[in-house]
Scaffold this active site. Structure first.
Site, PDB file in Angstrom:
ATOM      1  CG  MET A  86      -1.876  -1.221   1.203  1.00 45.16           C
ATOM      2  SD  MET A  86      -3.383  -0.971   2.138  1.00 45.16           S
ATOM      3  CE  MET A  86      -2.730  -0.715   3.763  1.00 45.16           C
ATOM      4  CG  HIS A 140       8.348   0.587   6.239  1.00 43.51           C
ATOM      5  ND1 HIS A 140       8.661  -0.753   6.301  1.00 43.51           N
ATOM      6  CD2 HIS A 140       7.007   0.671   6.412  1.00 43.51           C
ATOM      7  CE1 HIS A 140       7.564  -1.443   6.539  1.00 43.51           C
ATOM      8  NE2 HIS A 140       6.544  -0.611   6.601  1.00 43.51           N
ATOM      9  CG  HIS A 165       6.947  -1.712   2.335  1.00 41.94           C
ATOM     10  ND1 HIS A 165       6.808  -0.601   3.131  1.00 41.94           N
ATOM     11  CD2 HIS A 165       5.731  -2.307   2.314  1.00 41.94           C
ATOM     12  CE1 HIS A 165       5.556  -0.510   3.558  1.00 41.94           C
ATOM     13  NE2 HIS A 165       4.883  -1.543   3.093  1.00 41.94           N
ATOM     14  CD  GLN A 169      -6.060  -3.913   2.256  1.00 38.79           C
ATOM     15  OE1 GLN A 169      -5.947  -4.382   1.128  1.00 38.79           O
ATOM     16  NE2 GLN A 169      -5.074  -3.954   3.136  1.00 38.79           N
ATOM     17  CE  LYS A 226       3.668  -4.619  11.839  1.00 41.35           C
ATOM     18  NZ  LYS A 226       2.803  -3.877  10.981  1.00 41.35           N
ATOM     19  CB  SER A 262       3.919  -0.336  10.826  1.00 46.88           C
ATOM     20  OG  SER A 262       2.639   0.079  10.399  1.00 46.88           O
TER      21      SER A 262
HETATM   22  P1  AMP Z   1       1.518  -2.860   3.482  1.00 46.75           P
HETATM   23  O1  AMP Z   1       2.045  -1.786   2.584  1.00 46.75           O
HETATM   24  O2  AMP Z   1       1.459  -2.474   4.915  1.00 46.75           O
HETATM   25  O3  AMP Z   1       0.225  -3.458   2.968  1.00 46.75           O
HETATM   26  O4  AMP Z   1       2.582  -4.043   3.447  1.00 46.75           O
HETATM   27  C1  AMP Z   1       2.982  -4.613   2.226  1.00 46.75           C
HETATM   28  C2  AMP Z   1       3.811  -5.823   2.508  1.00 46.75           C
HETATM   29  O5  AMP Z   1       4.955  -5.460   3.281  1.00 46.75           O
HETATM   30  C3  AMP Z   1       3.044  -6.881   3.333  1.00 46.75           C
HETATM   31  O6  AMP Z   1       3.389  -8.172   2.847  1.00 46.75           O
HETATM   32  C4  AMP Z   1       3.579  -6.650   4.711  1.00 46.75           C
HETATM   33  O7  AMP Z   1       3.530  -7.800   5.542  1.00 46.75           O
HETATM   34  C5  AMP Z   1       5.018  -6.272   4.425  1.00 46.75           C
HETATM   35  N1  AMP Z   1       5.591  -5.554   5.563  1.00 46.75           N
HETATM   36  C6  AMP Z   1       5.090  -4.441   6.162  1.00 46.75           C
HETATM   37  N2  AMP Z   1       5.851  -4.103   7.234  1.00 46.75           N
HETATM   38  C7  AMP Z   1       6.834  -5.036   7.312  1.00 46.75           C
HETATM   39  C8  AMP Z   1       7.924  -5.262   8.212  1.00 46.75           C
HETATM   40  N3  AMP Z   1       8.157  -4.460   9.256  1.00 46.75           N
HETATM   41  N4  AMP Z   1       8.732  -6.326   7.982  1.00 46.75           N
HETATM   42  C9  AMP Z   1       8.499  -7.158   6.932  1.00 46.75           C
HETATM   43  N5  AMP Z   1       7.487  -6.998   6.064  1.00 46.75           N
HETATM   44  C10 AMP Z   1       6.662  -5.963   6.249  1.00 46.75           C
END
Ligand code: AMP
Length: 288
Positions: free
Chosen positions: A31, A35, A38, A62, A150, A186
């Protein structure tokens, strides 16, 4: 690195890669507001795949009606820099109307697994996740897709969907990246005030305590672990616990018996938690 906004362009680009290469396509759905967590998924994809595709899409499906869809942090310019540095080949950034040009009448719903943890606290959340990931898998047609632990429940849900629907993609779970002080990275951490950020350290600390406890004892119950974690989190005045659960992983079934190092030890279990600090809901977990 190519930035693509339309489904037609994405499909054409993937088709042309497939025609001219026999290497694998790796996919990292996100999304945005990228960081190092990602970036670690992108690096893993870069290692394993010939073509690395990143998607950035804040998926309205979602988010619940009272959640942070509108406020969710966005910074495409910075994201493109992170993507470039990680060696991404294609960034797909669709608008909401590109992904959902007409109201959806199809919903991908994984049952069972989604009745607990974040599925219980955020009704409809995993339907939105499974539906958008399913759409993205159809568009990118990746050989491998990289997901962070995560969001361990999300990994289990996506793996279940892929198994049930025979989607030809290998799901690669990647470890949680943390700040040096332990806070799980996050995109939502930017919402935290200085005080909240300080107190949020109880989350990773509580999981560390649980890990030490597990290592020091040959037998223990899920209730004991839950109490230990809950007690430590409750020591932070700003923490408002949504859930602390100890379940088998990846089935997310309750653990009936005490856990011991003997043969009836489940292959794996998860200590999962969701805690609010002010308006910010954080999740973290430990899989043992
Ligand atoms: P998001 O942008 O929050 O939807 O996350 C995208 C992907 O990055 C998802 O597969 C998350 O699990 C992964 N992700 C987010 N934060 C972390 C983290 N601290 N360590 C590893 N993977 C992460």
């Amino acid at each position: 690195m190519e930035v693509i906004y339309s489904i037609n362009d994405l499909r054409a680009r993937i088709r042309s890669y497939r025609r001219n290469n026999d290497q694998s396509v790796g996919f990292v759905p996100t999304m945005g507001f990228l960081h190092e967590g990602h970036a670690s998924l992108l690096n893993e994809a870069r290692q394993q795949s010939g073509l690395v595709v990143l998607s950035i899409f804040v998926n309205p499906l979602q988010f619940g009606p009272n959640e942070d869809f509108e406020q969710y942090p966005r910074n495409t310019e910075q994201d493109l820099q992170v993507a470039e540095a990680a060696g991404v080949d294609i960034v797909f950034i669709p608008e909401v109307k590109e992904m959902y040009p007409v109201p959806m009448h199809t919903n991908v719903s994984v049952t069972g697994l989604t009745s607990r943890l974040c599925g219980a606290s955020r009704p409809g959340h995993f339907d939105g996740v499974a539906t958008v990931v399913s759409k993205l898998f159809h568009l990118v047609q990746p050989d491998q897709a990289f997901f962070g632990l995560k969001d361990a429940q999300q990994v289990a849900v996506i793996q279940q969907m892929v198994n049930d629907l025979n989607i030809p993609v290998e799901i690669i779970p990647c470890p949680i990246l943390r700040e040096p002080n332990g806070l799980a990275m996050s995109s939502r951490n930017v919402y935290l005030s200085v005080d909240e950020r300080k107190q949020a350290l109880v989350l990773s600390q509580s999981l560390e305590k649980a890990k030490d406890f597990v290592q020091a004892n040959s037998s223990y119950t899920s209730v004991e672990l839950k109490e230990l974690v809950t007690e430590h989190i409750a020591s932070a005045p700003l923490a408002e616990i949504d859930y602390v659960e100890v379940l088998a992983y990846p089935t997310l079934e309750p653990l009936e018996n005490s856990i011991s190092r003997s043969s009836d030890h489940p292959t794996s279990f998860i200590i999962a938690l969701a805690v609010k600090f002010g308006k910010t809901r954080l999740i973290d977990n430990l899989i043992l």
